[in-house]
Design a protein around this motif. Structure first.
Motif, mmCIF file in Angstrom:
data_model
loop_
_atom_site.group_PDB
_atom_site.id
_atom_site.type_symbol
_atom_site.label_atom_id
_atom_site.label_comp_id
_atom_site.label_asym_id
_atom_site.label_seq_id
_atom_site.Cartn_x
_atom_site.Cartn_y
_atom_site.Cartn_z
ATOM 1 N N GLN A 85 -10.935 -5.412 15.329
ATOM 2 C CA GLN A 85 -10.959 -4.054 14.662
ATOM 3 C C GLN A 85 -12.324 -3.537 14.699
ATOM 4 O OE1 GLN A 85 -8.305 -2.891 14.305
ATOM 5 N NE2 GLN A 85 -8.577 -1.888 12.230
ATOM 6 N N GLN A 126 -12.823 0.045 16.759
ATOM 7 C CA GLN A 126 -13.196 1.112 16.191
ATOM 8 C C GLN A 126 -14.633 1.836 16.665
ATOM 9 O OE1 GLN A 126 -12.835 -0.306 12.228
ATOM 10 N NE2 GLN A 126 -10.818 0.602 11.886
ATOM 11 N N PHE A 180 -0.859 -0.839 23.462
ATOM 12 C CA PHE A 180 -0.169 -1.094 22.144
ATOM 13 C C PHE A 180 1.219 -1.392 22.357
ATOM 14 C CE2 PHE A 180 2.730 1.158 18.871
ATOM 15 C CZ PHE A 180 2.306 0.320 17.805
ATOM 16 N N LEU A 238 3.236 -4.711 21.113
ATOM 17 C CA LEU A 238 4.364 -4.782 20.380
ATOM 18 C C LEU A 238 5.521 -5.455 21.051
ATOM 19 C CD1 LEU A 238 5.059 -3.350 17.991
ATOM 20 C CD2 LEU A 238 5.632 -1.382 18.907
ATOM 21 N N SER A 273 15.175 -3.136 10.527
ATOM 22 C CA SER A 273 14.406 -2.296 9.628
ATOM 23 C C SER A 273 12.994 -2.456 9.616
ATOM 24 C CB SER A 273 15.085 -2.206 8.177
ATOM 25 O OG SER A 273 14.960 -3.325 7.534
ATOM 26 N N ILE A 274 12.246 -1.471 9.559
ATOM 27 C CA ILE A 274 10.859 -1.840 9.300
ATOM 28 C C ILE A 274 10.422 -1.058 8.113
ATOM 29 C CG2 ILE A 274 8.533 -1.476 10.605
ATOM 30 C CD1 ILE A 274 9.824 -1.298 13.025
ATOM 31 N N HIS A 275 9.668 -1.944 7.328
ATOM 32 C CA HIS A 275 9.497 -1.649 5.817
ATOM 33 C C HIS A 275 8.086 -0.704 6.103
ATOM 34 C CE1 HIS A 275 12.054 -4.353 4.747
ATOM 35 N NE2 HIS A 275 11.510 -5.365 5.298
ATOM 36 N N ASP A 276 7.844 0.429 5.687
ATOM 37 C CA ASP A 276 6.724 1.488 5.841
ATOM 38 C C ASP A 276 5.779 0.938 4.978
ATOM 39 O OD1 ASP A 276 6.210 3.959 7.038
ATOM 40 O OD2 ASP A 276 4.966 3.863 5.150
ATOM 41 N N ASP A 277 4.484 0.963 5.425
ATOM 42 C CA ASP A 277 3.454 0.371 4.603
ATOM 43 C C ASP A 277 2.951 1.283 3.324
ATOM 44 O OD1 ASP A 277 2.139 2.298 6.059
ATOM 45 O OD2 ASP A 277 0.350 0.857 6.905
ATOM 46 N N GLY A 278 3.672 2.315 3.327
ATOM 47 C CA GLY A 278 3.114 3.299 2.322
ATOM 48 C C GLY A 278 2.301 4.362 2.484
ATOM 49 N N SER A 279 1.423 4.036 3.490
ATOM 50 C CA SER A 279 0.318 5.092 3.879
ATOM 51 C C SER A 279 0.877 6.459 4.558
ATOM 52 C CB SER A 279 -0.716 4.296 4.682
ATOM 53 O OG SER A 279 -0.092 4.344 6.057
ATOM 54 N N ARG A 280 -0.033 7.321 4.289
ATOM 55 C CA ARG A 280 0.627 8.625 4.952
ATOM 56 C C ARG A 280 0.305 8.663 6.303
ATOM 57 N NH1 ARG A 280 1.570 12.793 1.248
ATOM 58 N NH2 ARG A 280 1.519 11.869 -1.029
ATOM 59 N N PRO A 281 1.262 9.386 6.878
ATOM 60 C CA PRO A 281 1.079 9.498 8.418
ATOM 61 C C PRO A 281 -0.183 10.071 8.986
ATOM 62 C CG PRO A 281 2.711 10.802 7.710
ATOM 63 C CD PRO A 281 2.386 10.098 6.628
#
Lengths: 336, 336
Positions: free
Chosen positions: B45, B49, B278, B282, B328-336
């Motif tokens: 990471q 970055q 990526f 995947l 289904s892929i659960h979103d991690d809740g973060s904004r795009p």
């Protein structure tokens, strides 16, 4: 265009030996048209379920260009046909989609064989809507057997990958090599040697002694490999496709491989090949599913965006996506 | 064993030019131990970055054995080091996991280069817990740049697949060929020619005229291919790694490729490579998921059973399984 007959009718015609129906069935299986896919599925299901009662032989013949594959196929195919067997010759070439020109070329290469009533020659099937190249060849083998052919010979024209694929579709894998004096073992890839059941040193008519020396070297090197099967180790023979009886040793070793005492072993191998075929098909289908998911899923899109922005390492991002996946498969309700 | 330092501390040491820390970081990224994977992820990471501010050059050097890769790397690497650049040499060899013995071999092959303070030589990274071979090489490139190396040279030692993989990781792909008079174009696979940006005809010291004739032939044949890039067509130069100034033409053409006017094009290429990386990651992750599903899911087990019993065609059975899948892929809740 003719009105298409029903699959049941087509199957009956194929079984009665109608060649044009067989050719039409091959074309149907190779069709990339969506409108053909239901009929193709029905035909596939039929040829898979109705396996021939008599025992059949599936043989792959491999070898570098110039090793004498065409002349061997011609001589060996005619010898089998003269013994009363019906022979189908299929080609596999994953590297290129061959065209109509090569169909002609195949038949010209083996013209005596192609003229024989008991022989059917089909060039490499191309990938169709219902699977990959491997699928297409496996289907062609089943269709040939459904049509009553006793021996199906799969000629591999690639070098490497197609051989490994072919070995997962046939009972017996034959490798043709030239009796050259040089360091010829170098030319044969280890992976191919490992799946080879019979090595035929060709063109023994030119120099029998050289052929015998080459055979001895191949025998020596094949002993260094771990045998693929518990009840068969790689055998090396010499032969000539041009001399009378020049293939007697080869014919004998093939008969030995298919001796009834080995039928259980061959059946077990086919059973394993079926499992492999299913797993390959499943992987192929899954990959298509995933491809469409990669293009349309919002969470994956967000992860890709983070990767492209330099915010998230690609492998880390991919692992995070997959951790959040849940997959469920609805049962069809049938009992196991 | 030393107590492991924190990743932040390790990163600081690497940035300050501490070679043993860099070697330790390489080892961490190549570790297959589960206990290392959290630290490895953190390091990945970080190096992903914190891309270097200065511009770097990523160059693949390919060529058949004997084409002169080692001597070229030695001479070219020293020339760059003498210009004040820091050079990292990485090897990629997907066909075999090389061992400690080869690390030594690499350094012996290029001993003058290996002794240079500004040069770091690392043998082919092996596949680790966090991805495949391609991942490992890409991570090695990032780590080298993180450590301040200006030029990263990826030496490919395979023939074929590894070249295509390498071309998806570097800015510039160099192919080394011998000035042999024969039909040498045959030996170079079309797929490799298609990704090649610069062809270097080596050993021009032996026979300059032969090298020039070979260069002309390669130029001619490279023109037959569709160029990979819109703003660069494959260039052919001759060179000698043994003569003084023998690599001047090569050095000039590489500088031309990396001319600041092309920096946007190079950046765009790296952007595409990130997206590819990526997608590959995947697919790799999905395949693992599917493998475990194939082994444990009851519906798949039932379908496989039907296939093995001869009741259902493998491709038809696989298609039916996949039709019943929902992902289904659960979103991690973060904004795009």
């Amino acid at each position: 265009m003719d009105t298409p007959v029903s699959i049941t009718e087509l199957a009956e015609r194929i079984k009665s030996g109608h060649r044009r129906s067989l050719a039409a069935a091959f074309s149907l299986l190779e069709s990339t048209s969506k409108s053909d896919s239901a009929r193709a599925s029905e035909l596939l299901q039929m040829i898979y379920q109705q396996a021939p009662v008599k025992s059949t032989r599936r043989i792959a013949v491999s070898g570098a260009p110039g090793a004498g594959k065409s002349t061997l196929l011609e001589a060996y195919g005619l010898a089998l046909a003269n013994q009363g067997m019906r022979v189908a010759v299929l080609a596999i070439d994953p590297s290129s989609a061959r065209t109509g020109g090569s169909i002609l070329a195949d038949k010209v290469r083996m013209n005596q064989l192609a003229d024989h009533d008991a022989v059917f020659i089909r060039p490499s099937p191309s990938r169709n809507a219902l699977g990959g190249v491997n699928d297409a060849t496996r289907n062609a083998i089943l269709l040939s057997e459904f049509a009553g052919y006793d021996v199906v010979i799969v000629e591999t024209v690639g070098v490497g990958q197609s051989e490994i694929a072919a070995s997962s579709m046939v009972d017996l894998f034959v490798l043709l090599v030239l009796p050259t004096a040089g360091d010829e073992l170098q030319g044969v890839k280890r992976g191919i040697m490992e799946v080879t059941d019979v090595i035929l040193v060709t063109k023994s008519d030119i120099d029998l002694e050289a052929a015998r020396r080459a055979a001895a070297r191949y025998t020596g090197s094949s002993k260094l490999l771990t045998p693929l099967r518990t009840d068969w180790t790689c055998k090396t023979v010499t032969g000539s496709s041009l001399e009378p009886n020049g293939l007697d040793a080869f014919i004998a070793v093939v008969d030995q491989f298919f001796d009834p005492v080995r039928s259980e072993s061959i059946a077990l191998n086919r059973h394993r090949q079926r499992a492999l075929w299913f797993d390959e098909s499943l992987t192929l289908e899954f990959n298509q599913l995933i491809k469409s998911l990669q293009q349309s899923n919002a969470t994956i899109g967000k992860a890709r965006h983070a990767v492209l922005q330099g915010a998230k390492h690609p492998a880390v991002a991919a692992a995070e996506v997959v951790e959040r996946i849940s997959i469920s498969i609805h049962d069809d309700g049938s009992r196991p």
